[in-house]
Every structure is written in structure tokens, then in C-alpha cells.
Design an enzyme around this catalytic site. Sequence first.
Site, PDB file in Angstrom:
ATOM      1  N   HIS A 221     -10.027  -5.712 -11.767  1.00  0.00           N
ATOM      2  CA  HIS A 221      -9.315  -4.471 -11.453  1.00  0.00           C
ATOM      3  C   HIS A 221      -9.995  -3.232 -12.026  1.00  0.00           C
ATOM      4  O   HIS A 221      -9.538  -2.106 -11.767  1.00  0.00           O
ATOM      5  CB  HIS A 221      -7.858  -4.580 -11.904  1.00  0.00           C
ATOM      6  CG  HIS A 221      -7.031  -5.386 -10.952  1.00  0.00           C
ATOM      7  ND1 HIS A 221      -7.147  -6.760 -10.861  1.00  0.00           N
ATOM      8  CD2 HIS A 221      -6.126  -5.019 -10.012  1.00  0.00           C
ATOM      9  CE1 HIS A 221      -6.328  -7.198  -9.914  1.00  0.00           C
ATOM     10  NE2 HIS A 221      -5.703  -6.173  -9.389  1.00  0.00           N
ATOM     11  N   SER A 242      -3.853  -3.465  -5.926  1.00  0.00           N
ATOM     12  CA  SER A 242      -3.901  -4.425  -7.024  1.00  0.00           C
ATOM     13  C   SER A 242      -3.119  -5.678  -6.672  1.00  0.00           C
ATOM     14  O   SER A 242      -2.215  -5.656  -5.831  1.00  0.00           O
ATOM     15  CB  SER A 242      -3.320  -3.808  -8.298  1.00  0.00           C
ATOM     16  OG  SER A 242      -1.916  -3.962  -8.351  1.00  0.00           O
ATOM     17  N   ASP A 243      -3.466  -6.775  -7.320  1.00  0.00           N
ATOM     18  CA  ASP A 243      -2.637  -7.970  -7.204  1.00  0.00           C
ATOM     19  C   ASP A 243      -1.399  -7.787  -8.086  1.00  0.00           C
ATOM     20  O   ASP A 243      -1.373  -6.947  -8.995  1.00  0.00           O
ATOM     21  CB  ASP A 243      -3.434  -9.209  -7.617  1.00  0.00           C
ATOM     22  CG  ASP A 243      -2.947 -10.462  -6.889  1.00  0.00           C
ATOM     23  OD1 ASP A 243      -1.810 -10.460  -6.401  1.00  0.00           O
ATOM     24  OD2 ASP A 243      -3.717 -11.438  -6.797  1.00  0.00           O
ATOM     25  N   ALA A 244      -0.393  -8.585  -7.791  1.00  0.00           N
ATOM     26  CA  ALA A 244       0.910  -8.398  -8.443  1.00  0.00           C
ATOM     27  C   ALA A 244       0.813  -8.619  -9.947  1.00  0.00           C
ATOM     28  O   ALA A 244       0.377  -9.690 -10.404  1.00  0.00           O
ATOM     29  CB  ALA A 244       1.932  -9.342  -7.828  1.00  0.00           C
ATOM     30  N   ALA A 246      -1.193  -7.469 -12.053  1.00  0.00           N
ATOM     31  CA  ALA A 246      -2.524  -7.382 -12.649  1.00  0.00           C
ATOM     32  C   ALA A 246      -2.751  -6.107 -13.453  1.00  0.00           C
ATOM     33  O   ALA A 246      -3.455  -6.149 -14.469  1.00  0.00           O
ATOM     34  CB  ALA A 246      -3.586  -7.524 -11.564  1.00  0.00           C
TER      35      ALA A 246
END
Length: 947
Positions: A221, A242-244, A246
Amino acid sequence: MTAQTPPTPPFRDPDLPFAKRIDDLLSRLTLDEKIGFLHQFAPAVERLGVAAFRTGQEALHGVAWMGPATVFPQAVGLGATWNPELVRRVGEAVSREARAMRARDERVGLNVWSPTVNLLRHPLWGRNEEGYSEDPGLTSAIATAYTRGLRGDHPVYWRTAPVLKHWLAHNNETDRDTSSSSVRPRVLHEYDLRAFRDTVEAGATAGVMPAYNLVNGRPNHVSPHLREQLRTWTEQDLLVCSDAGAPSNLVDSEHYFATHEEATAAALRAGVDSFTDHGTDSSKIVARVRGAFEQGLLTEADIDTAVRRQLSVRFRLGEFDPGADPYAGERDFDTPEHRALAQEAAEQAVVLLKNDDLLPLAPGTRVAVVGLLADECKLDWYSGSLLHRSTPLEGLRERFGAERVEFAEGVDRVLLKTSAGTFLHVPPAPDTPGAARGTEGALDPALVAGRTDLPPLTAGAAGTELALADWGEGVLTLRAPDGRYLSVAEDGYVRASADQPGGWIVQETFRLEPHGDGHLLRHVGTGRHVQVAADGVKVAEGDPEVFELVVAERGEDAVTRAAGRADVVVVVAGNDPHINGRETEDRTTLRLPAQQELLLRAARAANPDTVLVLVSAYPYAVDPADLPAMLWTAHGGQATGTALARVLAGDVSPAGRLPQTWYADDADLPGLLDYDVIGGRQTYLYFEGTPLFPFGHGRSYASFSYGELTARVAGSAVRVAFTVTNTGAVTADEVPQLYARAVDPSVPRPRRELLAHRRVTLAPGESTGLSFELPLSAFAFWDVAAGRWRVEPGPYELLAGASSEDVRLRVTVTLDGEPTVPRPVLERGLAAVDFDEQSGTEIVDLTREAGDAVTAVAGKDGELLFRRCDFGGGVREVSVAVSGGGAVELSLDGGPAFALLSPREPTPGPYDYVTLTAPVTAAVAGVHDVRLRLRGPLRVARAGFSG
């Protein structure tokens, strides 16, 4: 006076370019409004008439999590079709359903988070089902096709906006948010980046989602490759979501930054445009961005850049032009065409692994269908709810007649006896009278895990016989006679309340633990043991119940009886996508679960005409020696059973091809965290052992001959042509594959590499000519000495055939290129990460923002080898840039050390580099191999030499 109509703001003017409209809208937003846009759930701006928007809608193989939808084969199954045009049509159908579902429910998003283009480097990865292939070229071909279908074909507006997952080098669920993938430059460019690059350059991708893991010690990230690579591949604005959770991981689990304000600012500056964190609650992200801005870690221009990329996607989706959006009236949902496409995709995904003339089954054959998946149509975490379902049993009964198809699930039928002499009893479900397995439809859809309105299990004199299925590694499910799975709700009581195992935390799995003369029953989801109380059976802390397992019937006995009465046995084995190998959980072995191996042996012993059908999200290591036929398919969505039955009956000749290597044994596998496919000799590109089944493998009911292979260099391309002829007796698809290998490379290159393929349909006796134009860049490798792509001159062998190992034709072409030259170390020095070979090292972050360094693996000495370094007329001094503590030793050609450098004391931190210098103790001139030995926990950035 007549009130004047206010002028239409430029951002509402469809005649203006999107860029000008976005500029106008940005100028009208306040700083607080722009900050609010940075969370996944962007609020409405009512004063401007701008609606709320959210990023993210799962659509990996159909619209997921939003209720009923057409369910296509898992992504790995779509990869097994080797058919980009089919996959494009699947993507189009999925996007049409997303639009149709959004028209009814605004929660359905149009920014779809799919496809997954992570390469299937390691078959034990829990999310193997989500990727397309271990090969970057095949992956990008399938992913590009899917994104084109999702995007739609309008030149301006997009039907949906696909985001590729998961950037970058992500193949492990074990410690996935804290583990680092050590990725050398050649692997980065030739392997991991390539699948993303080819798909982005194709122009139908709206953006990417970074992965949870770190790459070379730095969280994805805050990856500099978002700026240095991704955004250079296209002039189009790309949205990075972004991923959850992260963003919080940057501080909470990874401890990469000290504060959330610092972490959020770093992610935003690196290129993250939308923060998926804390669910629908945007307050924390908003506060972090505001705090970072007030601390001077962010500028308003940084925020504007991210918001601009979001708005670019929203404009392309037609949000601000409802009258011009060509997809606004889309209503295609569960159409006959979509159902037919789901079946076609399921049929094309079936891979015939082996066939000793047992298949196809003759008309009138009496079939026994057995196994834990024989009457199942399993869904995975990224599936929609089934509108239609077809199990192998249902498909075969429909095709051959119910009277000619016998069924044995093969589960053990057991009673659980308590220490008090009573038995576990399942009360009847008052709202599901007559529900049973093996009937036309599924159980009542109201039967979902988490219900508390059903009575819990009790203990009494009359027990309930339960179906015990062992899914491997000691994990089992228990099912009542009416089909309801035992599940645990939030109140801790055990009820028969689920139609299938599932959920982020699966509440339907248990373990039997030997205890004295009996067993404890541990619930996997909570980690607690089962107790029998006066008010019902529950899981809780305290004294667990000790059960006696009373076996009423063993599964292998039922299989033996059914197999003995049939002409042919079809054993359907594989995995449940929610158990032992899924998101958050890697597998530990390639082997089939022991219970399923037992059933397979029982069937084979009772009837030699046994077909093994593996329905799974990943490869298995199954010895096919005594099996006359063997097939594999991924979980095929709603049409699994129909597709398998039509293939087994010969209505369709199978033509799926393996999208990844099937290894024969766990010993053939690299370490799960070994991402060096070159040094570790991984995937079909480098693997030197004998696979169980090779990449690209798949048999047919027809036979095919290959001929007339020609290849010639024409300008900046190589033109290749050959013919394929169906020499069999049935119409069938063939998948001709074209590979290449460098004959005499100066660095390790793939044993062979897929450059092109095509799926073709041929009638008996029919021939077709295939031609491919390959750019010379297809033969290039990443030259670490030069820091760029290079085509090496010399001979290259082209191989055409039916798989990576079934090569039918060969021809050699000689290419011009840039000759290999020694490294000019006096001019450029040696970046530590640009090694040719290594042992005992890992790559780490040079700084938090960018760059790579190398360190020794903890507890070991490391070594880096740099080949053919040109020292010219000689050097007198060597320098190394290091941080930490330890020593660096340099030697030539395996000889004694000519320099030893070590800081007087460790540097204060890992990013506090110092440059150490030392005179060269022996004459060093000409061209030599250089070895750097790393002792202790220091980081080496580079070495320099001066004359």
C-alpha cells in the site's frame, strides 16, 4: 420579474471533455468534501447534486454478495478454458447483471473489484481458485478478455469499471499482512509485473488494488511501483483502491509507521486513492487524512490528485450523464443466454487428465456416482447465490436416466453418545417440512448459519444419525438427515441451521480430539469444545463433553456396494471452497483428504472401471496409475453437473487445459514464501522435475496431428505458422500452444515459455492453419546489469504442441539483438539487488519510500554473486553503502577475499546508511565474477569501485 434558470455548471456539460469537467467539479468541492471522498463510502454532496458513491463490488465469476446471480466457473476454471473470447463474453454477462441489479438495488456497485491476476505460483495458496494461471502471458490474456467484457465496448462510457487484484507478488494467506515477498528484479519484471502490465496496457482496466503483503520489506500500500511502473503504462487515470483494513495494518500489524496519520499520508502519496477501512464508517479515515494535512504530511494537491482519479472513473461510468449513458437501461439478468453461457463455460473448463478408452460412457451404461461432492454444487467466498444448480448426480441422472444412476455419498453415518449414555438429538425444523438432499432444489434458502430461532440440539435416549464428512487435516462437518449442517450461532448453541458451510468464519466445522476412551468435539470457528447442558448443546469454556463415536455405517461400505452394482463408477472428489484452502487459509499438502482417498480405493477395488472426477479449486497429487480415466474441473458454478455429464457422455469432447503445473508430490514444491521462481526453479517455466501433469495438459476424445511449422524474422517480429488436423472421429476443440526457449542464454532463462495459443474447433478430417506474429520483445529478458529489457542475439527454439511437454514440432530461428557485455562496475557500481545469483539472503526496503537493499536471512551468512564485472585497468578502492551491523566481504571468482568492510558500530536505524571504504589488497583488473558475503544483520545497498 421572471426567475432566471441558473446556468448549467461545466461539470454537467456532456459536450466538454471529461478532464475539463473534472477540473470544474474539483474546483467546487471544499477541502472537507474532498477528504470525505477518500473513503470507500464517499458521501453525497447535496448542494452540487452529486450522489453518494462507493468503490468495490465483487464480481470474480459473477456478481457476488448481492443475492441471486448467474454463477460462472471459478476464475481458475475460466483460466482452464484457455479461451479469451469465451471469457470476454462471461465478463460482458457479469457486467450486464451488475447494471441490472443496480437498477433494483443501489448497493450494487459499478466499480468491480476483479479480476484477480495474481499468478498461481504455488498450488498450496489458499486463494488459488481466484487466479487464472501460473503463466503471466496466459493470465494477462484471460484477464484482458474479462476486463474488456466488464468494461463494455462503448468508446466513451463504461458498463462497469474493473479493478485488478492484488498488487503485487501475493501468493500466501499465512501471515499475509506481515510477510514479505522477496522479489528480485528479473522476477519482478518478467513474472509478477507482466500480468498486470499487459492487462493495463490493453486499456480496459480502471485501476488496481494493492495486496496485504509486503514486497521486499515494504507494504504494497506504499509501493513505489504504483508510481514507477503502473502509472507509466497508460495515459488513462487509474484508481487505486486499498484492500479492506489494509490502511490500518500499516500501523497496527505491520508497524511500518508510527502513526496512522503518517501511514495514511504515505499511502496517499504513493498512489492509493480510495481507503477501504472500518466498513461504512468513514470517520476514522477522514480524521487521519485531516490530521495528516494539518501536520503538513499532505498537501491539498495530494488530495486533489486522488479525488481526480475517483471522479475520472465516475464520469466514465456515466454517473454525470444519465441521458447519454448507453448502459443506463440495462436489464439483462438471468437470461437464457446467460444460463447457456454458464453451461458453455463449465463445459469448456473440464480437463481430461487421463483416458484409457473408458470414456466417453456408452449409452445405457449403469453408473454409480459416489463421493463427498457427487451431489454438491459448491459455492465459494466470491460467488453469488444460485438461481439454478446442477450437481454431478443430477446431471448424470438427467443424461442417463435416474434408474441407471446409483448414488452413495460415502460419508460415515454416526451417532454421538454422551458420557451419560444419551445421544445427541437434532430437533425437527418446523419451517422446513420435508426438506431433503438429492431433490430437485436446494434446501429452504432461509436456512443460513447464524439463526437463533431454531431449537438447539439436545441429548436423549433416541439419537439422530449424523453424516460425518472429513475434509482433511482433521476438519469435519456434521449433517442432519434432512440436509441441515450443524452450526454455531453467536449465542453459542449448536443447531442444525445451515444449508452449506460458509462465511468469513465458518461456523459449521468441527474437530474430533481423542480423549481417554472417547473424543472431545471442538468447534473450529470459536475454538471451544461442545458441552451438553440442560438447556441444549452448546460450545463454551469449561468442562467439555466426552463423546463415544458410534458408527452406524462407514462411507466406504456404501461406496463398495454401489460400485459393485454398476458398469462404471464415477468418484467425485475434491474440496469445499470454504474449508482447508481459502482466503485466510493456505493448504498444507497436495494430497487428497484421507477419507476421500479411502473412498477412491474402495470404489477401485470393487470396480476396475472407475473414473475419478476432481472438482476443486486447486491441484491435487493423486497417483493415476491404476485409474483408467481422470478429469478435473474447478467448481463450475450453476452448471457443474450438466457440464460434467455431457463430457462423460461424449456430448462434448473435453478440451480444457491445465492452467498450472500439477506436481506429483509435496517434495516438489518450493517454500510457500519463496517467490524467486528463477532461483527456486518454480512453475513450468523453470521446474526441472517430472510433473504429475504438465502445464497446458489436457486430452480429448479426438486426436490431432501437427505439421508444417515455419518461422521467419520479418522486421521487428517473428512470424510463425503451422497446421493442425483433427485425425479423430468426433468434432472437438484443440488448444495448440506455441512456446519458445533461448538455446544458449547468458543467464538462466525459462525451459520454455508460452508465447501464443489458440482454441480451435475442428470436425473429423478438418485442418486449419494457425499463424502468429510475435514481437521481438517477446523474446526479451530483464537485464539486471543494464536495468532494462534486452533481446539477446542467438538461436531460439520455437515449439508447437498440445502442452508444455507434449511438443509436436520444433524449429529454430536466429535473432539479432544486443550482445552481452560485462558490467561496467567502474562507471555504475553494483546495486546489491541486481545480483545474478544469491544464497541465504532476502531483499528489503532501502528506504520507506523507494529502493531495495539486501540483507542476510536471520541466523545465516548470505552471499550475492555478480557475474562478468569489468574492472578495466584496475581498482584501488572499494566502497559499500550499508546500514545496521555486520560485515561485507568481497572476493573474485571464488578466491580469497580482497576487501572486508564493517561499520565500527551498528547504525542507529535500518535506513541510516553509511558508506564504508577500504583499499583493495590485491590487483583487481579485467573481467571477474564478484561475490559479496554478508555477515550479520546489516543491509547492503550497493558497492562501488574506483581506480
